[in-house]
Design a protein around this motif. Structure first.
Motif, PDB file in Angstrom:
ATOM      1  N   LEU A 402      10.869  -1.711  15.321  1.00 30.18           N
ATOM      2  CA  LEU A 402       9.419  -1.571  15.270  1.00 30.18           C
ATOM      3  C   LEU A 402       8.979  -1.550  13.808  1.00 30.18           C
ATOM      4  O   LEU A 402       9.518  -0.794  12.996  1.00 30.18           O
ATOM      5  CB  LEU A 402       8.984  -0.271  15.962  1.00 30.18           C
ATOM      6  N   VAL A 403       8.019  -2.410  13.480  1.00 30.01           N
ATOM      7  CA  VAL A 403       7.458  -2.465  12.130  1.00 30.01           C
ATOM      8  C   VAL A 403       5.981  -2.114  12.208  1.00 30.01           C
ATOM      9  O   VAL A 403       5.241  -2.670  13.031  1.00 30.01           O
ATOM     10  CB  VAL A 403       7.637  -3.859  11.507  1.00 30.01           C
ATOM     11  N   ILE A 404       5.569  -1.188  11.357  1.00 34.79           N
ATOM     12  CA  ILE A 404       4.165  -0.776  11.272  1.00 34.79           C
ATOM     13  C   ILE A 404       3.770  -0.825   9.802  1.00 34.79           C
ATOM     14  O   ILE A 404       4.432  -0.209   8.959  1.00 34.79           O
ATOM     15  CB  ILE A 404       3.960   0.657  11.813  1.00 34.79           C
ATOM     16  N   ALA A 405       2.697  -1.555   9.477  1.00 38.53           N
ATOM     17  CA  ALA A 405       2.285  -1.668   8.079  1.00 38.53           C
ATOM     18  C   ALA A 405       0.768  -1.631   7.977  1.00 38.53           C
ATOM     19  O   ALA A 405       0.072  -2.468   8.556  1.00 38.53           O
ATOM     20  CB  ALA A 405       2.811  -2.952   7.468  1.00 38.53           C
ATOM     21  N   ASN A 406       0.270  -0.644   7.251  1.00 39.45           N
ATOM     22  CA  ASN A 406      -1.158  -0.551   6.969  1.00 39.45           C
ATOM     23  C   ASN A 406      -1.480  -1.545   5.857  1.00 39.45           C
ATOM     24  O   ASN A 406      -0.991  -1.415   4.738  1.00 39.45           O
ATOM     25  CB  ASN A 406      -1.505   0.878   6.523  1.00 39.45           C
ATOM     26  N   LEU A 407      -2.302  -2.551   6.145  1.00 38.60           N
ATOM     27  CA  LEU A 407      -2.620  -3.570   5.158  1.00 38.60           C
ATOM     28  C   LEU A 407      -3.954  -3.319   4.470  1.00 38.60           C
ATOM     29  O   LEU A 407      -4.534  -4.230   3.872  1.00 38.60           O
ATOM     30  CB  LEU A 407      -2.614  -4.958   5.825  1.00 38.60           C
ATOM     31  N   ARG A 408      -4.389  -2.074   4.513  1.00 37.52           N
ATOM     32  CA  ARG A 408      -5.637  -1.691   3.837  1.00 37.52           C
ATOM     33  C   ARG A 408      -5.350  -0.685   2.716  1.00 37.52           C
ATOM     34  O   ARG A 408      -4.383   0.074   2.780  1.00 37.52           O
ATOM     35  CB  ARG A 408      -6.618  -1.078   4.825  1.00 37.52           C
ATOM     36  N   ASP A 409      -6.248  -0.675   1.716  1.00 44.46           N
ATOM     37  CA  ASP A 409      -6.094   0.246   0.587  1.00 44.46           C
ATOM     38  C   ASP A 409      -6.782   1.580   0.849  1.00 44.46           C
ATOM     39  O   ASP A 409      -7.319   2.215  -0.059  1.00 44.46           O
ATOM     40  CB  ASP A 409      -6.638  -0.388  -0.694  1.00 44.46           C
ATOM     41  N   ARG A 410      -6.767   1.980   2.089  1.00 41.06           N
ATOM     42  CA  ARG A 410      -7.341   3.268   2.487  1.00 41.06           C
ATOM     43  C   ARG A 410      -6.527   3.837   3.644  1.00 41.06           C
ATOM     44  O   ARG A 410      -5.756   3.126   4.295  1.00 41.06           O
ATOM     45  CB  ARG A 410      -8.801   3.087   2.930  1.00 41.06           C
TER      46      ARG A 410
END
Length: 451
Positions: A402-410
């Motif tokens: 499982l890969v989870i990545a927040n692609l926001r700068d917040r």
């Protein structure tokens, strides 16, 4: 008995084809240098590293690359491709490495054939395959072919054309079968005389598709070598003519829009469908955060993808989601400046590896897990993307990543499906990790877990 129609058809056909057959029969190939490399990875398992020889070292030559093969190996890549190694044309030239003066020679600025062989031998000794970059669409204006009848496309006044806006190069005419055979002969010759393991075919959109089929059919008929073939074109149509990979132009542009224009992360789902339409097992898109073109024109990964933390979040999804990951030289040490055309100015400052040790170690751990995890490389993709967070699983033989990545700068709170919450093992630290249904992520934070 031959009727008049047959005679009328056969005569011009033979008039056309016999000179081509005679030309082909007259071609010979160099003796095989060394032993064909048996360590070329399965196309599904490749992690690619692009080398811009001019900018790679202060010397800008093959020796500068050979000297750093241990560092390349330690990164975990298993295939490198060298930007064009040929003499660069001077007539009407812009000193572009993509203005080939001779397809059969090594450019003196890079070294000798012996130097190239030493580089290839050194890579093979480290279990790394080597691909060359070939520019088949056009040549420099001082290429030996420039006066060959029928080799170049001409306008209504008989003047040789140039492709698009590139006035430093002359457009080849692929209606000429002798030209095609000459190009293929040059490509095959490098397999023998330098023991290389495939080609990245520049500007694949230029020559016609049937030429590329001819190339792939011919090269893959060399049974002593396992060759990897990459088309620098943005369409899955190249997979249909025998290429292993095509270039992820669309992925790069889409990812830029996610980071800079707040495009929905869900847009990756439709892109994955479009890019892999008709792909057979082992065929894929090469995806990247930078290459020699966009590094100079658009910016470095640090510029485009949110600095250190953002670029690592971008790389982890690029590496693990779908396709074959590519790293451009210097990317792994966070090179903060652009390597600009014609790549004879600034060279990579490898001392940055110490200053940016955190970036280098992040690249190494992400690549190491790619190499270790068959599930990541070959597993079935299921996407759970939200507008802000990239979430997907890869599953194979009862194992799941499982890969989870927040692609926001917040900071973002994402809601996971119940099936994804609960106990996992962190892929990097090997510690137990419990995921709640409502998961709070820091800016550009990413997680990779497995069970």
């Amino acid at each position: 008995m031959t009727n008049n129609f047959s005679r009328a058809f056969t005569a011009p056909f033979l008039f056309f084809i016999l000179p081509i057959l005679s030309f082909a029969q007259g071609l010979s190939y160099p003796a095989q240098y060394g032993k064909p490399f048996q360590g070329v990875p399965d196309p599904r398992d490749v992690i690619l590293y692009q080398i811009n020889t001019r900018a790679f070292s202060k010397s800008g030559d093959f020796a500068g690359v050979t000297a750093r093969l241990d560092s390349i190996k330690s990164l975990g890549v298993n295939v490198i491709y060298l930007m064009p190694i040929y003499p660069v044309g001077k007539l009407k030239g812009a000193n572009s490495p993509y203005a080939t003066q001779d397809y059969d020679a090594v450019g003196k600025e890079f070294g000798t054939l012996a130097d190239l062989r030493a580089l290839v031998d050194g890579a093979h000794n480290r279990n790394i395959a080597v691909m060359l970059d070939i520019v088949a669409n056009h040549t420099s204006w001082d290429h030996p072919w420039i006066n060959k009848p029928g080799y170049y496309l001409r306008d209504s006044l008989g003047q040789i054309k140039y492709p698009e806006t590139w006035k430093d190069v002359a457009q080849l005419d692929f209606r000429n079968q002798e030209l095609r055979l000459s190009l293929i002969h040059s490509m095959k010759s490098w397999v023998y005389k330098a023991n290389i393991d495939g080609f990245r075919c520049d500007y694949a959109d230029g020559p016609p598709l049937d030429f590329w089929k001819q190339v792939n059919d011919s090269l893959k008929a060399i049974k002593t070598h396992k060759l990897l073939m990459l088309a620098e074109g943005g369409s899955p149509k190249y997979l249909g003519v025998g290429f292993d990979y095509f270039f992820g132009f669309n992925y790069f542009g889409n990812l830029k829009n996610i980071f800079n224009n707040k495009k929905s992360v869900k847009s990756l789902d439709s892109l994955n469908v479009i890019d892999f339409k008709g792909a057979k097992e082992g065929q894929a898109v090469v995806r990247y955060l930078t290459n020699h073109d966009v590094n100079g024109s658009d910016g470095t990964p640090l510029e485009l993808f949110g600095g250190k933390s953002g670029s690592m979040a971008a790389f982890v999804i690029t590496a693990y989601m779908k396709g074959i990951p590519m790293i451009y030289n210097g990317q792994e040490i966070g090179t903060p400046f652009r390597l600009t055309f014609p790549f004879t100015g600034k060279s990579i400052d490898w001392s940055l590896a110490k200053a940016n040790e955190d970036i280098l170690q992040d690249y190494k751990k992400i690549v190491a897990f790619w190499n270790k995890s068959t599930t990541v490389r070959r597993g079935k993709l299921i996407s759970y993307n939200s507008d802000d967070v990239c979430i997907f699983t890869k599953s194979l033989n009862g194992k799941r990543v499982l890969v989870i990545a927040n692609l926001r700068d917040r900071k973002v709170v994402c809601r996971l499906p119940k099936s994804l919450s609960g106990q996992w093992i962190n892929a990097f630290s090997r510690t137990e990790t419990k995921l709640p249904i409502d998961l709070e992520l820091k800016p550009f934070q990413y997680l990779v877990v497995e069970k």
